[in-house]
Design an enzyme around this catalytic site. Sequence first.
Site, mmCIF file in Angstrom:
data_model
loop_
_atom_site.group_PDB
_atom_site.id
_atom_site.type_symbol
_atom_site.label_atom_id
_atom_site.label_comp_id
_atom_site.label_asym_id
_atom_site.label_seq_id
_atom_site.Cartn_x
_atom_site.Cartn_y
_atom_site.Cartn_z
ATOM 1 N N GLU A 17 -1.760 -8.710 4.888
ATOM 2 C CA GLU A 17 -1.686 -8.851 6.354
ATOM 3 C C GLU A 17 -3.055 -8.745 7.019
ATOM 4 O O GLU A 17 -3.182 -9.047 8.210
ATOM 5 C CB GLU A 17 -0.707 -7.826 6.948
ATOM 6 N N CYS B 257 0.833 -1.215 0.000
ATOM 7 C CA CYS B 257 0.000 0.000 0.000
ATOM 8 C C CYS B 257 0.865 1.262 0.000
ATOM 9 O O CYS B 257 1.566 1.512 -0.958
ATOM 10 C CB CYS B 257 -0.982 -0.053 1.171
ATOM 11 N N HIS C 42 -3.754 -5.352 1.002
ATOM 12 C CA HIS C 42 -3.112 -5.746 2.257
ATOM 13 C C HIS C 42 -3.251 -7.245 2.515
ATOM 14 O O HIS C 42 -4.302 -7.687 2.986
ATOM 15 C CB HIS C 42 -3.781 -5.009 3.430
#
Lengths: 232, 80
Positions: free
Chosen positions: A206, A87, A204
């Site tokens: 994560e 990002c 993302h």
Amino acid sequence: MKAAVIVFPGSNRERDIGRALKAASGVEPPYVWHTETELPRGTDLVVLPGGFSYGDYLRCGAIAARSPIMDAVRAHAERGGYALAVCNGFQIACEAGLLPGVLARNAGLKFVCKFHHLSVARAGTAFSGEYQPDEAIKVCSAHGEGNYIADVETIAKLEGEGLVAFRYCDESGKVGGPANFNGSLNDIAGIYSDNLRVLGMMPHPENLIDPLAGGTDGLRMFSSLVGAKAAA
Amino acid sequence: MKARVTVTLKNGVLDPQGKAIEGALKTLGVEGVASVRQGKVFDIEFDGGDKGKAEAALKSACEKLLANTVIENYRVEIGG
């Protein structure tokens, strides 16, 4: 896999990355402040996390890309070290010249925050070892400037040399069309450096490491990295 | 000595902000608007009066930081 997460003023996703790395490897990585000039000794993987470094003043990622720690990050990449840029981190990596191109304002003008899917355009790298080619993986995006743009030669090189990592797709794996919500050229959501050691991506991974939070497709990227290091 | 750097998106690069402003101007009834491109202006003040030096410094500043030349053009003007 010894990882280090770089933190800039305005980064806000460093702990999420830390959590994902801990889930994959059992070890929470050190967080390195941007004014440092060296990475922790023995760092295998550097992560540039998401957020809004310097409030995205000037251009997203532009000011962070010129911080003191970035010389060490560049040297790490030149040595063949792994780097993951997510990002705002991807924007920083492009501004720093670690990856080609630029992330411009989303074509639809809006900040987009949602779950969506990515098609795995390049499987078998250290980052994508646990994904199948063309598999549609679930991720989450939250960005206003994720519209990937590069000149014609750069796009041709990325496509010709298999350096496109991920493309925007729908749940069934169909690439592009309405699935490309930010207008990126060739539906590109992530790219690799020439040596496949640096990955920049807008969504993302994560975020998707826990079934409670929507899924675990993202966790496989971090466990791929841990596995790649163990195999090396 | 005062200088002004103007950074604009290159032709052909999508400028959604310019497009939104264009739409708003049309909604307001501003006549004759064909298109709008948006950019940034930096007003920079220099110590000393060496125009050549200032111009070289500003070009370097543009290449290093103020503009991303993948998608942006820049223009440097130096006043008195």
